[in-house]
Design a protein around this motif. Structure first.
Motif, short mmCIF file in Angstrom:
data_model
loop_
_atom_site.label_atom_id
_atom_site.label_comp_id
_atom_site.label_asym_id
_atom_site.label_seq_id
_atom_site.Cartn_x
_atom_site.Cartn_y
_atom_site.Cartn_z
N TYR A 36 -104.77 23.01 -1.04
CA TYR A 36 -105.66 22.14 -0.94
C TYR A 36 -107.02 22.55 -1.54
O TYR A 36 -107.53 23.83 -1.03
N TYR A 38 -111.21 22.01 -1.36
CA TYR A 38 -112.65 21.28 -0.59
C TYR A 38 -113.84 21.73 -1.54
O TYR A 38 -113.83 22.77 -2.07
N TYR A 48 -112.60 16.76 1.14
CA TYR A 48 -111.56 17.07 0.60
C TYR A 48 -111.41 16.77 -0.75
O TYR A 48 -111.73 15.31 -0.93
N MET A 97 -107.22 26.23 0.20
CA MET A 97 -106.86 26.35 1.39
C MET A 97 -105.20 26.27 1.47
O MET A 97 -104.56 25.57 0.76
N LEU B 45 -115.87 28.81 4.79
CA LEU B 45 -115.08 28.38 5.83
C LEU B 45 -114.11 28.92 6.59
O LEU B 45 -113.38 30.02 6.28
N GLY B 102 -105.58 18.36 4.20
CA GLY B 102 -105.86 17.28 3.48
C GLY B 102 -106.70 16.71 4.46
O GLY B 102 -106.58 15.33 4.67
N THR B 103 -107.86 17.12 5.08
CA THR B 103 -108.54 16.52 6.23
C THR B 103 -109.67 15.66 5.44
O THR B 103 -110.61 16.32 5.04
N ASP B 104 -109.44 14.47 5.70
CA ASP B 104 -110.17 13.49 4.90
C ASP B 104 -111.50 13.00 5.33
O ASP B 104 -112.41 12.35 4.60
N TRP B 106 -114.51 14.08 8.21
CA TRP B 106 -115.26 15.14 8.88
C TRP B 106 -116.46 14.68 9.75
O TRP B 106 -117.11 13.60 9.37
#
Lengths: 115, 116
Positions: A36, A38, A48, A97, B45, B102-104, B106
């Protein structure tokens, strides 16, 4: 050794392409993982971008332009984020990630400078 | 539209606890996990953990085991992250996000400052 290693910085010119790498630790096979990607700009939450496991298992996040794409380099055991047609607005910190050992793990991030 | 709105900035003494809230709207709260991520100044992060708002099941990064709690109140579609035994190294912006991978979406982030 960190699970995911990213170059700390990368510079590229407007209009050019940038290839950001994310190397998995030895013993963790990149072929087995969805990677993934970001990005985060100063003062904003992360955004994302996409996920990539293979050419048949990949997904660009909603609203992300098609000039962002993912791939892998099996020989380097690495995931790659390719950004084509670089724009000044692409200047940001980029993170890879994976989900590993029941946890999400982030790479250390790459600061992309467009100049 | 999907929104995650977090509580305001906090200043805490070392050894104290902090509880950050994340109010979700625009979607079915119990249909998506909530993840928590932080970023300290000059650092990258860092993933803290996740919670399933339907079951309440949680999963935490190993380094936070024992001092991290995640809860929710489904009646007000709000998730909570509580971190105890704070040290200066916990000074960071804390984010909630919808999903586990895939945290779309926030939250805007909550600055937690640990200082004596």
């Amino acid at each position: 050794q960190a699970v995911l290693t990213q170059p700390s910085s990368l510079s590229a010119s407007p209009g050019a392409s940038a290839s950001l790498t994310c190397t998995l630790r030895s013993g963790i096979d990149v072929a087995s993982y969805r990677i993934y990607w970001y990005r985060q700009k100063p003062g904003s939450p992360p955004q994302y971008l996409l996920r990539y496991k293979s050419d048949s298992d990949n997904l660009l996040a909603s609203g992300v332009p098609s000039r962002f794409s993912g791939s892998k380099d099996a020989s380097a055991n690495a995931g790659i984020l390719l950004i084509s047609g670089l724009q000044s607005e692409d200047e940001a910190d980029y993170y890879c990630m994976i989900w590993h050992s029941s946890s999400s793990v982030f790479g250390g991030g790459t600061k992309l400078t467009v100049l | 539209q999907v929104q995650l709105v977090q509580s305001g900035a906090e200043v805490k003494n070392p050894g104290a606890s902090v509880k950050v809230s994340c109010k979700a709207s625009g979607y079915t709260f119990t249909s998506y996990d909530i993840s928590w991520v932080r970023r300290a100044t000059g650092q990258g992060l860092e993933w803290l953990g996740w919670m399933n708002p339907d079951s309440g099941h949680t999963g935490f990064a190993q380094k936070f085991q024992g001092r991290l709690t995640m809860t929710r109140d489904t009646s007000i579609t709000t998730a909570y992250m509580e971190l105890s035994s704070l040290t200066s190294e916990d000074t960071a912006v804390y984010y909630c996000a919808r999903g586990t991978w895939g945290t779309d979406f926030w939250g805007q982030g909550t600055l937690v400052t640990v200082t004596s």
